[in-house]
Scaffold this active site. Structure first.
Site, short mmCIF file in Angstrom:
data_model
loop_
_atom_site.label_atom_id
_atom_site.label_comp_id
_atom_site.label_asym_id
_atom_site.label_seq_id
_atom_site.Cartn_x
_atom_site.Cartn_y
_atom_site.Cartn_z
N HIS A 1 0.81 -1.23 0.00
CA HIS A 1 0.00 0.00 0.00
C HIS A 1 0.85 1.29 0.00
CE1 HIS A 1 -3.59 -2.30 1.34
NE2 HIS A 1 -2.80 -2.89 2.20
C1 BDR Z 1 -2.54 0.87 5.58
O1 BDR Z 1 -2.71 0.36 6.89
C2 BDR Z 1 -1.49 -0.08 7.40
O2 BDR Z 1 -1.63 -1.35 7.99
C3 BDR Z 1 -0.52 -0.09 6.27
O3 BDR Z 1 0.78 0.23 6.72
C4 BDR Z 1 -1.04 0.95 5.33
O4 BDR Z 1 -0.57 2.23 5.65
C5 BDR Z 1 -3.30 -0.01 4.62
O5 BDR Z 1 -4.66 -0.02 4.93
#
Ligand code: BDR
Ligand code: CA
Length: 329
Positions: free
Chosen positions: A242
């Site tokens: 992500h």
């Molecule tokens: C986001 O949530 C976190 O767990 C990850 O690092 C990312 O920033 C994804 O939903």
């Protein structure tokens, strides 16, 4: 000089990839890294960020710790289920110890001093809960003019990942997210999980990263728990990086295709708390039903650019190329 960048982060395995992406990119002037609670508690996110910069040979980059909790409602749920006990699949010990002392100043103070000192506009990439950024905008409105764009990983156009409606970063502090996204104070680009999921990388990509050199191998070593979680979430063997998708846009503007939409964030305490409500209706229909909102200074609902598409293989290749460095900088 390349893009002046500050990353606000809660490492986190995908944050690790994102930090390395910026830290290893020669066309990026990484001014600083600020940390926030999120995937794991603040003490762990801060230590992880400092160790990652050591891995990348970037002890020139200052790190300051920020918020330990959300602005309004306490929220004790961390994302150990995805990121492991220490935020890095229980493998943070594979990273070198931090070389540089933690800044005495807190995250907001460091953000202000870096923005004040910058020779030109700065991009901020928040890839965790938006608590530090909301506090910055509330307490230091004067810094707005130094901010070029805020490129945020967060939100969901369809279903969420933490609840049926909400994505983790926004769900972790919805009031902060609403301030940043709907206030109309700074230009925001939102990189939602709908697109980051489509950019997921497979076992072959991960094997190439592992074989690319010392840094790629260390990053790969941080992935086992995260990969296990994403094997279940995706239904195939891979991970969703992500935050690296958002940082790719921060350092290479336009690598993601964006569209501008009105947005709101659900701050109720019900089942859709933390949902990003992005109005993708045709403008004509929107106009017909308009009951002008009052969230921003201008009396209009905030509008943000939302990343909706990219060249998926191009994006994966871009990230891999930059992480596949033998020695760091
Ligand atoms: C986001 O949530 C976190 O767990 C990850 O690092 C990312 O920033 C994804 O939903
Ligand atoms: Ca994150």
């Amino acid at each position: 000089m390349g893009t002046r960048l500050i990353i606000d982060t809660d490492p986190g395995v995908d944050d690790a990839f994102a930090i390395a992406l910026a830290a290893l990119s020669e066309d990026v002037e990484l001014l600083g890294v600020t940390t926030v609670f999120g995937n794991v508690p603040l003490s762990a996110t801060t230590r992880n960020a400092r160790r990652l910069l050591s891995l990348c040979g970037r002890s020139d980059v200052p790190v300051a710790a920020g918020a330990q909790r959300p602005l309004v409602y306490p929220q004790p749920h961390r994302a150990h289920y995805a990121h492991g006990v220490d935020g890095l699949s229980g493998r943070s010990h594979v990273l070198p110890e931090p070389e540089r002392e933690l800044e005495q100043a807190g995250a907001v103070e460091l953000l202000v001093s870096l923005l004040d000192a910058a020779d030109g506009p700065v991009t901020i990439a928040p890839i965790g809960p938006l608590t530090n950024i909301a506090a910055l905008l509330a307490a230091h409105p004067g810094v707005r003019e130094k901010i070029d764009r805020v490129v945020i990983m967060g939100g969901a156009l369809g279903h969420g990942n933490t609840t049926a409606a909400a994505e983790f970063n926004i769900w972790s502090d919805p009031e902060a997210a609403r301030r940043v996204l709907t206030g109309g104070e700074v230009p925001c680009v939102l990189v939602p999980m709908d697109l980051t999921y489509r950019c997921a990388v497979d076992a072959e990509w991960l094997a190439k990263l592992n074989g690319s050199g010392q840094i790629g191998a260390a990053l790969h070593a941080l992935t086992p728990d995260y990969r296990e979680h994403y094997n279940r979430a995706l239904g195939w063997d891979g991970i969703v990086m992500h935050d690296a998708v958002a940082v790719a846009e921060a350092i290479k503007p336009g690598i993601l295709h964006t569209e501008t939409f009105p947005i709101d964030v659900d701050c109720t305490l019900g089942p859709s708390r933390g949902a990003t409500v992005v109005d993708r209706r045709r403008a004509e229909l929107r106009d017909d039903t308009d009951d002008t909102d009052v969230h921003s200074d201008t009396g209009e609902l905030g509008r943000v650019r939302v990343a909706t598409d990219t060249d998926l293989d191009g994006l994966r290749g871009f990230v891999l190329d930059r992480l596949a460095t033998v020695t760091g900088r």
